[in-house]
Design a protein around this motif. Structure first.
Motif, PDB file in Angstrom:
ATOM      1  N   GLU A 216       3.061  15.775   0.295  1.00 23.20           N
ATOM      2  CA  GLU A 216       2.404  17.560   0.921  1.00 23.20           C
ATOM      3  C   GLU A 216       3.834  17.896   1.992  1.00 23.20           C
ATOM      4  OE1 GLU A 216      -1.312  18.765   1.372  1.00 23.20           O
ATOM      5  OE2 GLU A 216      -1.950  17.880  -0.478  1.00 23.20           O
ATOM      6  N   ASP A 217       4.370  17.397   2.654  1.00 24.78           N
ATOM      7  CA  ASP A 217       5.487  17.972   3.852  1.00 24.78           C
ATOM      8  C   ASP A 217       6.666  17.923   3.220  1.00 24.78           C
ATOM      9  OD1 ASP A 217       2.855  18.494   5.646  1.00 24.78           O
ATOM     10  OD2 ASP A 217       3.307  16.370   6.316  1.00 24.78           O
ATOM     11  N   ALA A 218       6.956  16.597   2.415  1.00 24.84           N
ATOM     12  CA  ALA A 218       7.978  16.219   1.674  1.00 24.84           C
ATOM     13  C   ALA A 218       8.509  17.988   0.203  1.00 24.84           C
ATOM     14  CB  ALA A 218       7.978  14.782   1.839  1.00 24.84           C
ATOM     15  N   GLU A 220       6.227  20.295   0.238  1.00 20.58           N
ATOM     16  CA  GLU A 220       6.939  21.839   1.087  1.00 20.58           C
ATOM     17  C   GLU A 220       8.569  21.994   1.265  1.00 20.58           C
ATOM     18  OE1 GLU A 220       3.833  22.276   3.777  1.00 20.58           O
ATOM     19  OE2 GLU A 220       2.930  23.255   2.650  1.00 20.58           O
ATOM     20  N   THR A 221       9.146  21.045   2.204  1.00 19.22           N
ATOM     21  CA  THR A 221      10.153  20.707   2.697  1.00 19.22           C
ATOM     22  C   THR A 221      11.512  20.931   1.584  1.00 19.22           C
ATOM     23  OG1 THR A 221       9.543  19.198   4.582  1.00 19.22           O
ATOM     24  CG2 THR A 221      12.130  19.132   3.810  1.00 19.22           C
ATOM     25  N   LEU A 222      10.806  20.539   0.505  1.00 13.55           N
ATOM     26  CA  LEU A 222      12.226  20.728  -1.000  1.00 13.55           C
ATOM     27  C   LEU A 222      11.895  21.855  -1.513  1.00 13.55           C
ATOM     28  CD1 LEU A 222      11.323  17.522  -2.617  1.00 13.55           C
ATOM     29  CD2 LEU A 222      13.779  17.992  -1.481  1.00 13.55           C
ATOM     30  N   GLY A 223      10.510  23.112  -0.941  1.00 12.58           N
ATOM     31  CA  GLY A 223      11.245  24.577  -1.114  1.00 12.58           C
ATOM     32  C   GLY A 223       9.630  24.442  -1.929  1.00 12.58           C
ATOM     33  N   ASN A 225       5.651  25.507  -3.145  1.00 11.49           N
ATOM     34  CA  ASN A 225       5.150  26.988  -3.224  1.00 11.49           C
ATOM     35  C   ASN A 225       3.511  25.530  -3.240  1.00 11.49           C
ATOM     36  OD1 ASN A 225       2.839  28.257  -2.526  1.00 11.49           O
ATOM     37  ND2 ASN A 225       4.168  30.212  -2.603  1.00 11.49           N
TER      38      ASN A 225
END
Length: 327
Positions: A216-218, A220-223, A225
């Motif tokens: 999930e963190d990765a 969100e880092t990739l944009g 939502n």
């Protein structure tokens, strides 16, 4: 991947044509297919257009939808044991239909039963979204779905328990087993928009599902939502499962088994598994429906029973395999 899609598509076309030619009357396949395009409107033409064609189309639409939604849910939750019914929409749709049968509303109109099921599905969606909250994660979504599914199941059992009419109780039980028999083009036009809308909503999340394989963190880092993606997945799955349950009753295990079987053939990309599972789900449901008409044509064996008999052993195998990997 291309070879797999072509093989599934050819298999689906073959089963679709076979489904059109299977029936209680001993009519040659060529004559049956010719009657489908005939302009004389004879008995065989009416049977082909009003009975066999809607049944074959619904098997494709519902099977594809369940396979598509199952692959999406497994990709989002990153759990091969997930399936579309996990969010409780199928139970809610079934409860709506059961209430329509119990109150006699289903006898008043052909569309009363499917519309009641759709109303139940929409109600289930609203409750799930309220319970899960706007920022809830996948675990919250699962818990909300289990709660709604348990509540719908309890209320369905209560309706059966309080039903004063034995025939209504039998109709409820048989409907909950799932079937494509005695469906018309009206049911096709009712289910098809829900499938198209649901598939479109889920297809938008394909990139996000691929990103979620990294965590999930990765993602969100990739944009990505995640909140928006969760809403699209829930609404898309609800539309597909609700529409399918509304016209065919409860049909389980398709969304669980098909993605599991096809996953080793498409690699680790959830987006590619979506479309393969759609074709695979359509093939599985067509095959199950044909099996019913070939093995026990006079006993009205229910479609949901066949899919459960096939899916349950595979589900147990999946649990055993998952447990071994964790040890």
């Amino acid at each position: 991947m291309t070879r797999l899609m072509v093989a599934l598509l050819l298999c689906l076309v073959g089963l679709f044509l076979l489904s059109l030619t299977i029936g209680p009357a001993d009519v040659p396949a060529a004559d049956s297919l010719a009657a489908l395009f005939s302009t004389d409107y004879g008995p065989l033409t009416l049977v082909m257009r009003e009975i066999r064609l809607p049944r074959a189309i619904l098997a494709v639409v519902i099977g594809a939808g369940l396979g598509f939604a199952g692959a999406a849910m497994q990709g989002y939750l990153r759990n091969p044991l997930a399936e579309p019914g996990l969010i409780g929409v199928s139970g809610s749709a079934a409860l709506g239909a059961v209430l329509a049968i119990h109150t006699g509303l289903a006898a008043s109109s052909t569309l009363a039963l499917p519309f009641a099921a759709i109303t139940g599905a929409v109600t289930g969606i609203v409750l799930i979204m309220i319970l899960a909250g706007p920022r809830g994660g996948s675990l919250t979504l699962i818990l909300a779905g289990i709660a709604i599914s348990a509540l719908a199941g309890a209320l369905t059992s209560l309706v059966l328990n309080l039903s004063p009419n034995l025939f209504a109780a039998n109709e409820i039980i048989f409907w909950m087993m799932g079937s494509l028999a005695d469906r018309s083009m009206v049911h096709v036009w009712l289910a098809l928009p829900f499938f198209l809308v649901g598939a479109a909503l889920i297809a938008v999340t394909a990139r996000g599902l691929d990103a979620l394989t990294l965590g999930e963190d990765a993602a969100e880092t990739l944009g990505i939502n995640l909140s928006q993606m969760r809403i699209l997945l829930v609404l898309g799955t609800a539309a597909i499962v609700g529409g399918g349950t509304a016209v065919a009753g409860a049909i389980g295990f398709v969304g669980l088994v098909v993605p599991h079987i096809l996953r080793p053939m498409v690699g680790s990309s959830p987006s590619r598994l979506l479309w393969a599972s759609a074709l695979g789900g359509a093939v599985m449901l067509q095959l199950a429906d044909i099996t019913i008409r070939v093995i026990l044509p006079a006993r009205d064996l229910k479609l949901g029973v066949v899919t459960a008999l096939v899916g349950a052993p595979l589900f147990l195998h999946l649990i055993y395999k998952t447990r071994k990997e964790l040890l």
